[in-house]
Design an enzyme around this catalytic site. Structure first.
Site, short mmCIF file in Angstrom:
data_model
loop_
_atom_site.label_atom_id
_atom_site.label_comp_id
_atom_site.label_asym_id
_atom_site.label_seq_id
_atom_site.Cartn_x
_atom_site.Cartn_y
_atom_site.Cartn_z
N GLU A 87 -19.15 -5.89 16.57
CA GLU A 87 -19.87 -7.11 16.95
C GLU A 87 -19.77 -7.34 18.46
OE1 GLU A 87 -18.31 -10.04 14.14
OE2 GLU A 87 -19.84 -9.42 12.70
N ASP A 128 -18.52 -8.85 4.07
CA ASP A 128 -17.93 -9.88 4.90
C ASP A 128 -17.57 -11.14 4.12
OD1 ASP A 128 -17.01 -11.10 7.14
OD2 ASP A 128 -18.95 -11.44 8.09
N GLU A 150 -15.75 -19.60 5.33
CA GLU A 150 -17.00 -19.36 6.06
C GLU A 150 -18.21 -19.26 5.13
OE1 GLU A 150 -16.86 -15.92 8.60
OE2 GLU A 150 -18.97 -16.11 9.18
N GLU A 153 -20.22 -20.04 -6.76
CA GLU A 153 -21.01 -18.81 -6.89
C GLU A 153 -22.32 -19.08 -7.62
OE1 GLU A 153 -19.39 -15.77 -9.52
OE2 GLU A 153 -20.43 -14.21 -8.39
C1 GCU Z 1 -17.61 -12.48 10.52
C2 GCU Z 1 -17.63 -13.80 11.24
C3 GCU Z 1 -17.35 -13.64 12.70
C4 GCU Z 1 -16.06 -12.86 12.89
C5 GCU Z 1 -16.14 -11.55 12.15
C6 GCU Z 1 -14.85 -10.76 12.18
O1 GCU Z 1 -18.69 -11.70 10.91
O2 GCU Z 1 -18.89 -14.42 11.06
O3 GCU Z 1 -17.26 -14.91 13.27
O4 GCU Z 1 -15.81 -12.64 14.22
O5 GCU Z 1 -16.42 -11.79 10.80
O6 GCU Z 1 -14.19 -10.71 11.14
O7 GCU Z 1 -14.50 -10.18 13.18
#
Ligand code: GCU
Length: 683
Positions: free
Chosen positions: A290, A369, A397, A515
């Site tokens: 990311e 995730d 989340e 769920e």
């Molecule tokens: C998810 C989450 C991110 C986080 C990422 C991670 O994608 O939305 O905010 O940084 O997980 O676990 O690194």
């Protein structure tokens, strides 16, 4: 204030009712010899505070037994009082962080003996848990060792005071790009963590930006202060580090793991940290993920990257925890050959055997995730020569963001029970995670915390159960979700039976309810982009993040089979691969994760996929409303402030569940053109 949630499960409220109350009052004398150890001091403080709260009587402390019955605590071999309380058989059976807890049938003395001060602290919390839940302290004969060695919390806190995926206010660690001066709150957090069995914490977000990179250097004295607080609760401190620190703060032009200047920089950085914090835990790293930097930039792999850091930490006894959440987040949605679910295994499995022995790979529980339902990550257990820990997300989340109630322990239990079959039947995730299968030096649990500076820590008061439960499960994964919930409820709210039963029912049903009105049959996502709250079926459908459902007018789901799909199923042991590969045997709850099927495909339940979607969404919204109705019956049985708070959250959940129901049902009615069999209102 009692109802504001700040004391969480450490209420130590005066116990006045119940069959065992009279027993506790006798214990107002504490015997302890090692007063100069910081962890023992915490144990003594806790026990004193706890006993005084529970019995309403002042506790006296001395170095030897003066009156009986007393509570005697200490590590073995440090004093007559503790040593004569236990036979050698008992002390030999107690491992590093374990403890023995016994009542002497003649004197009535309760002794807590351990091999280390940490064990004493855990034993003290155990005794307080017994009393806090109204249990008998006569005839105690307990010996406990933690099942998992690493029981870690990851804070996703940024130094500007924000918390990534935080749903309970701001950071308790940082404000205005500085480390907080409110050390009391940190200490109270350390107590909460230690009482549930946590022994490690990474204090900053895995996405490490410019300011946070300097935690390694200019903020080190502040980090040392935090480490001291956690040390007193037997919790080791770790830092998340920026893989490209050499460039960001080191004045070098490279972060190539094979470059000698880069390696030297990390060696020096590590030495400087250990000079300030001799028991520093090590580094947590999110690299090449990311948009974070990593070794790929230099044509190196993740073993090269992790080993560079491991080498720097090794002389000091530190470890590198390297995350496996690595995937292409710039995927073109038109590209049907790339499958994000495959990524962790594809990247890491071939590197088995290349990591140094002080590297641990941290693997998310599922391949995507932290969705409400995912299969178990096939990477877990698939690298026999590599240390691994499983990563959970306590922060909700994707499970209602601490606005909806979602007790996650049942989900984690299900994951722990999954039989990977990697070394034949019975190779469960639990056995892999506890290190029993491959015998690696390190193993255990890590999880993203769900706390912030809200007075009640977790936003939703009932979300405290997830933090507590995480620690308890990491300590002993044999505990059931109900047992853990019962402990938490009783410690937090007392023993009122209607109240306890009501909360237990709410918690135990909450995951399945959540769920049922969100993404169906394991397909995942369908949330609003970025913040991830609330329904948006196509929110990620044409994005680059690799999370698609492929719904069209005929059907939906992702073909991850080896025969006709992405081949993800081949990452499992043959028997599980076959289970998921075949439409006949694939469990309903994961059907759309593994297969693309027509809307009129018939599930094992006998319903078609489309009817299942309609039914679960109508039922889910109704059951969400039912949670509020159930809660209303305990008005007057619980502190009014706590009552109102939970009632407000449940009301919001009930409303929001309807929004989910209508969005999902309408979307699929429009796509499929197939009417609800029961003719209910779909917009
Ligand atoms: C998810 C989450 C991110 C986080 C990422 C991670 O994608 O939305 O905010 O940084 O997980 O676990 O690194």
């Amino acid at each position: 204030h009692p109802g504001d949630g700040y004391l969480a499960w450490l209420q130590y409220r005066r116990i006045t009712a119940g069959t065992n109350v009279d027993q506790y009052a006798a214990y107002n004398h504490l015997v302890v010899t090692e007063q100069d150890d910081v962890v023992i001091r915490s144990a003594v403080n806790e026990l004193t505070q706890g006993m005084e709260g529970i019995t309403g009587r002042k506790v006296s402390i001395s170095g030897k037994t003066e009156t009986t019955p007393s509570i005697i605590i200490g590590t073995f071999g440090t004093g007559l009082a503790i040593d004569k309380s236990f036979s050698t058989g008992v002390s030999d059976a107690v491992k590093a962080e374990g403890y023995a807890l016994q009542t002497d049938s003649i004197t009535g003395n309760i002794a807590i003996g351990a091999a280390t001060p940490a064990g004493v602290l855990y034993g003290v919390f155990h005794l307080l848990r017994i009393m806090g839940t109204g249990g008998s302290v006569h005839n105690l004969n307990i010996l406990e060792n933690p099942v998992n060695q690493l029981r870690m919390i990851n804070q996703w806190d940024n130094m500007d005071g924000s918390v990534e995926r935080g749903y309970a206010g701001k950071s308790i660690f940082y404000e205005d790009n500085r480390v907080t001066s409110n050390l009391q709150r940190i200490q109270d957090y350390a107590r909460l963590l230690a009482s549930s069995g946590i022994n490690a914490i990474a204090i900053n977000n895995v996405n490490v930006h410019r300011v946070e990179s300097r935690l390694l250097t200019e903020f080190l004295p502040d980090v040392a202060k935090l480490a001291a607080i956690f040390r007193a609760y037997a919790i080791k401190l770790f830092l998340s580090v920026n893989y490209a620190s050499t460039i960001e703060i080191g004045g070098l032009s490279s972060a190539d793991p094979l470059d000698s200047d880069v390696r030297e920089w990390w060696r020096t950085a590590a030495s400087e940290i250990y000079a300030e914090i001799p028991d520093f835990g090590g580094f947590l790293v999110k690299a090449d993920s990311e948009n974070r930097p990593g070794p790929f930039t230099y044509g190196r792999d993740h073993a090269d990257g992790a080993n560079m850091l491991a080498e720097a930490l090794k002389p000091h006894g530190g470890i590198v925890i390297w995350r496996c959440f690595v995937y292409n987040c710039k995927q073109d949605w038109r590209d049907r050959t790339t499958d994000r679910a495959r990524a962790a295994y594809d990247h890491f499995q071939p590197l088995d055997g290349r990591f140094m022995d002080n590297v641990i790979l941290q693997v998310k529980n599922g391949p995507i995730d932290f969705q409400v339902r995912e299969p178990v990550s096939p990477l877990l257990g698939a690298m026999p020569k590599t240390n691994q820990v499983i990563e959970f997300q306590i922060a909700q989340e994707y499970t209602g963001q601490q606005r909806h109630v979602c007790y996650l322990i049942p989900q984690w239990k299900k994951i722990m029970d999954f039989d990977t079959q990697l070394q034949g039947e019975g190779t469960t995730i639990q056995r892999i995670v506890e290190g029993d299968v491959h015998g690696n030096p390190y193993s255990g649990f890590a999880a993203v915390s769900n706390i912030g500076n809200d007075t009640n820590w977790t936003g939703h008061l009932l979300a405290q159960a997830n933090l507590y439960g995480y620690g308890r499960l990491a300590w002993n994964p044999e505990m059931s979700a109900e047992e853990i919930a019962m402990e938490w409820i009783t410690l937090t709210f007392g023993t009122n039976e209607l109240l306890v039963q009501t909360i237990l029912n709410i918690l135990m049903n909450s995951w399945v309810i959540y769920e049922s009105y969100t993404a169906p049959l394991g397909v995942g996502f369908m949330v609003n982009p970025d913040h991830h709250y609330g329904p948006n079926v196509d929110g990620y459908e044409y994005s680059m993040w690799g999370t698609y459902h492929f719904a069209d007018c005929y059907g939906m789901g992702v073909d991850r089979t080896t025969a006709t799909g992405t081949g993800y199923t081949s990452q499992y042991a043959r028997i599980n691969m076959e289970l998921y590969e075949s439409l006949e045997s694939c469990p309903d709850e994961l059907l759309l994760f593994f297969h693309h099927v027509p809307y009129n495909h018939v599930l094992h339940s006998g319903k078609t996929v489309i009817q299942h979607i309609y039914d679960t969404h109508f039922e889910g919204a109704e059951r969400a409303a039912g949670l509020l109705d159930a809660w209303k019956l305990v008005k007057g049985q619980v502190d009014e402030e706590a009552y109102q708070h939970v009632a407000n959250r449940l009301a919001e959940q009930a409303e929001h569940a309807k929004e989910w129901r209508d969005r999902i049902n309408t979307y699929f009615l429009r796509k499929s053109g197939i009417a609800d069999q029961w003719g209910r209102t779909i917009y």
